[in-house]
Design a protein around this motif. Structure first.
Motif, PDB file in Angstrom:
ATOM      1  N   MET A 112     -15.230   5.228  -7.409  1.00  0.00           N
ATOM      2  CA  MET A 112     -14.609   6.539  -7.607  1.00  0.00           C
ATOM      3  C   MET A 112     -13.249   6.413  -8.289  1.00  0.00           C
ATOM      4  O   MET A 112     -12.908   7.208  -9.174  1.00  0.00           O
ATOM      5  CB  MET A 112     -14.468   7.259  -6.276  1.00  0.00           C
ATOM      6  N   ARG A 113     -12.455   5.431  -7.884  1.00  0.00           N
ATOM      7  CA  ARG A 113     -11.159   5.236  -8.535  1.00  0.00           C
ATOM      8  C   ARG A 113     -11.338   4.970 -10.026  1.00  0.00           C
ATOM      9  O   ARG A 113     -10.613   5.513 -10.873  1.00  0.00           O
ATOM     10  CB  ARG A 113     -10.415   4.072  -7.878  1.00  0.00           C
ATOM     11  N   HIS A 114     -12.304   4.124 -10.346  1.00  0.00           N
ATOM     12  CA  HIS A 114     -12.552   3.750 -11.730  1.00  0.00           C
ATOM     13  C   HIS A 114     -13.055   4.951 -12.531  1.00  0.00           C
ATOM     14  O   HIS A 114     -12.583   5.220 -13.643  1.00  0.00           O
ATOM     15  CB  HIS A 114     -13.568   2.604 -11.772  1.00  0.00           C
ATOM     16  N   ILE A 115     -14.004   5.677 -11.977  1.00  0.00           N
ATOM     17  CA  ILE A 115     -14.590   6.815 -12.682  1.00  0.00           C
ATOM     18  C   ILE A 115     -13.565   7.932 -12.846  1.00  0.00           C
ATOM     19  O   ILE A 115     -13.538   8.639 -13.870  1.00  0.00           O
ATOM     20  CB  ILE A 115     -15.856   7.291 -11.939  1.00  0.00           C
ATOM     21  N   ALA A 116     -12.679   8.092 -11.861  1.00  0.00           N
ATOM     22  CA  ALA A 116     -11.610   9.085 -11.975  1.00  0.00           C
ATOM     23  C   ALA A 116     -10.684   8.751 -13.141  1.00  0.00           C
ATOM     24  O   ALA A 116     -10.265   9.640 -13.888  1.00  0.00           O
ATOM     25  CB  ALA A 116     -10.825   9.163 -10.669  1.00  0.00           C
ATOM     26  N   ARG A 117     -10.358   7.473 -13.318  1.00  0.00           N
ATOM     27  CA  ARG A 117      -9.489   7.073 -14.433  1.00  0.00           C
ATOM     28  C   ARG A 117     -10.144   7.368 -15.776  1.00  0.00           C
ATOM     29  O   ARG A 117      -9.453   7.678 -16.759  1.00  0.00           O
ATOM     30  CB  ARG A 117      -9.145   5.581 -14.330  1.00  0.00           C
ATOM     31  N   MET A 118     -11.478   7.284 -15.826  1.00  0.00           N
ATOM     32  CA  MET A 118     -12.197   7.559 -17.077  1.00  0.00           C
ATOM     33  C   MET A 118     -12.386   9.054 -17.313  1.00  0.00           C
ATOM     34  O   MET A 118     -12.767   9.462 -18.407  1.00  0.00           O
ATOM     35  CB  MET A 118     -13.573   6.876 -17.056  1.00  0.00           C
ATOM     36  N   GLY A 119     -12.175   9.873 -16.275  1.00  0.00           N
ATOM     37  CA  GLY A 119     -12.402  11.306 -16.425  1.00  0.00           C
ATOM     38  C   GLY A 119     -13.865  11.679 -16.438  1.00  0.00           C
ATOM     39  O   GLY A 119     -14.256  12.688 -17.026  1.00  0.00           O
ATOM     40  N   ARG A 120     -14.689  10.878 -15.769  1.00  0.00           N
ATOM     41  CA  ARG A 120     -16.125  11.139 -15.718  1.00  0.00           C
ATOM     42  C   ARG A 120     -16.523  11.749 -14.373  1.00  0.00           C
ATOM     43  O   ARG A 120     -15.708  11.891 -13.462  1.00  0.00           O
ATOM     44  CB  ARG A 120     -16.908   9.847 -15.950  1.00  0.00           C
ATOM     45  N   VAL A 121     -17.812  12.081 -14.247  1.00  0.00           N
ATOM     46  CA  VAL A 121     -18.364  12.661 -13.019  1.00  0.00           C
ATOM     47  C   VAL A 121     -19.227  11.617 -12.320  1.00  0.00           C
ATOM     48  O   VAL A 121     -20.001  10.906 -12.969  1.00  0.00           O
ATOM     49  CB  VAL A 121     -19.221  13.905 -13.340  1.00  0.00           C
ATOM     50  N   LEU A 122     -19.119  11.557 -11.002  1.00  0.00           N
ATOM     51  CA  LEU A 122     -20.002  10.715 -10.200  1.00  0.00           C
ATOM     52  C   LEU A 122     -20.969  11.606  -9.438  1.00  0.00           C
ATOM     53  O   LEU A 122     -20.558  12.464  -8.657  1.00  0.00           O
ATOM     54  CB  LEU A 122     -19.201   9.868  -9.206  1.00  0.00           C
TER      55      LEU A 122
END
Length: 466
Positions: free
Chosen positions: A177-187
């Motif tokens: 989640m931390r990584h995906i948040a930095r990319m601005g993507r959706v999980l």
């Protein structure tokens, strides 16, 4: 000299905020005119479709489909899966990362999947990337290659083989989640608590309890709620945009809505099978109606419909999860049967039949859940998702005056089983159009030429639905 490539005359068009009889003109694959056309413009078009008596909606965008390529042999693939989707009024789908060997958890696997789809998909498509233990270092490259988001399982997906997609542990989920948040993507999350599900399953099997009711009991609503609660807490800590797939209970909807009210960027979907089938149907139909989370009670279904009517369900997806029929029919018991429903061909028809015709829900609301919301959430808007000038001419024409009883021979899946066989459906797709190409008609079926294109989603913050 032609004025337009394709015109639709006299149809009743479903817009985001109204329903209105009007004409639509298409040129070079996009909608270029909405409104009354002159006789001269109509007659000079390359192709004319008389849509009187039909409703024209934005094509469905099915954000949750499993098409089992590469490596699954005799399972549903792009050809038959996309044909069934086209016949059901779907113009774009998003293929999930787990049912493939290898699963779509690396850039190489994503490229392999896309290469197999070229020239074989009747409608447009995007791909999900996966979040699994050990692949955090692959997420940036998957994002750069245009996945529509990432998918993680909080419970075991069910395939124990070494190369299969695996569920996340708590650390992988938090770090992911931390990584995906930095990319601005959706999980996207399959939210069932593995400790609860595995414990109940083991206890029931130890007692020799293997019926449909026992299977339902092994995956209680509490398992869904516990997983949603954990994911939301991690989302608060990380700022990750979340999407919950196939939510089956009103209590989970309320929990997610409360988080949204707190300011979280979170959405959810449910599926037609939770709105049209119950745990009693699972007992009567058998493994063809088995899914995870399982079908719920009639009372729970009614509460879920209330959430739909209130606008608390963001989108409808099929969670089409097909398998060879033998994996349904030859299983020793309900726990051993394949746990997925073949439903992609009838999502739109079921929602109109059950939601609009039986319950009186507005067609713009149904269209928002089927088309606009997934387009906005997963990076396809404004090119797709609604009927507007400049958008792709992705359209479905629906006959609301023709009910029919579904027979297995009408299914276009590779393996012709579905829990909806013998069910009366109160409307019927008449035509499906992808970027101005007529890909399906009720009279002639799916056209031979596969026009579907791969959609690469830009790496940017998802649009708000609210």
């Amino acid at each position: 000299m032609y004025s337009y490539d394709l015109v639709f005359t006299g149809g009743t068009v479903v817009f985001p905020d109204k329903v209105q009889q009007t004409d639509i003109a298409v040129d070079k694959g996009v909608i270029v005119h909405i409104g009354k056309l002159s006789c001269e413009d109509i007659e000079s078009a390359r192709q004319i479709v008389n849509a009187e008596g039909l409703y024209i909606m934005a094509g469905m965008i099915d954000a949750h489909v499993h098409l089992n390529e590469p490596g699954f042999g005799d399972w549903e693939g792009f050809v038959t899966g996309s044909a069934a989707l086209a016949a059901g009024g779907c113009t774009t789908y998003m293929d999930m990362p787990l049912n493939g060997v290898p699963p779509t958890v690396t850039p190489a696997a994503l490229q392999q999947k896309r290469e197999l789809a070229v020239g074989h998909s009747h409608i447009d498509y995007a791909c999900w990337g996966g979040l699994v233990p050990g692949n955090l270092q692959e997420l940036d490259a998957l994002s750069e290659q245009g996945v529509c988001g990432f998918k993680a399982f909080m419970s075991a997906p069910g395939d124990p083989s070494e190369e299969a997609f695996r569920n996340v542990d708590d650390l992988t989920l938090l770090e992911g989640m931390r990584h995906i948040a930095r990319m601005g993507r959706v999980l996207a999350l399959h939210a069932e608590s593995e400790p609860i599900v595995s414990a109940w399953t083991a206890a029931l099997l130890a007692e020799g309890r293997t019926t449909a009711a026992d299977y339902s009991a092994s995956r209680p609503i509490q398992a869904e709620l516990e997983a949603v609660r954990t994911a939301l807490e991690y989302g608060r800590q990380t700022g990750c945009s979340l999407h919950f797939v196939h939510i089956s209970s009103a209590a989970a909807v309320r929990m997610i809505q409360d988080a949204r009210q707190e300011g979280m960027d979170v959405t959810l979907e449910t599926c037609p099978h939770y709105l049209t089938l119950t745990d009693v149907d699972l007992e009567q139909i058998g493994p063809a109606a088995k899914c995870a989370p399982p079908l719920r009670s009639l009372d729970e279904q009614e509460l879920l419909w209330q959430c739909v009517a209130a606008g608390d369900i963001d989108m409808i997806t099929s969670d089409h999860s097909p398998c060879p029929t033998v994996l349904k029919t030859a299983a020793a018991n309900m726990f051993d049967a394949w746990g997925g429903i073949s439903g992609a061909q009838h999502s739109l028809e079921l929602m109109i039949s059950e939601g609009y015709r039986k319950r009186g829900l507005p067609l713009p609301l149904i269209s928002r859940m089927l088309s606009q919301a997934p387009a906005r959430r997963f990076g396809l808007y404004p090119q797709k998702g609604e009927i507007r000038i400049g958008a792709d001419a992705d359209l479905v024409l629906v006959d609301l005056n023709t009910a029919y009883t579904l027979q297995s021979e009408q299914l276009l899946y590779r393996h012709k089983h579905s829990p909806y066989v013998d069910r009366e459906i109160g409307c019927q797709v008449s035509m499906t159009v992808v970027r101005g190409h007529i890909v399906y008609t009720r009279e002639k079926g799916v056209h031979d030429h596969a026009v579907g294109q791969s959609l690469h989603i830009r790496n940017e913050k998802p649009l708000s639905l609210f």
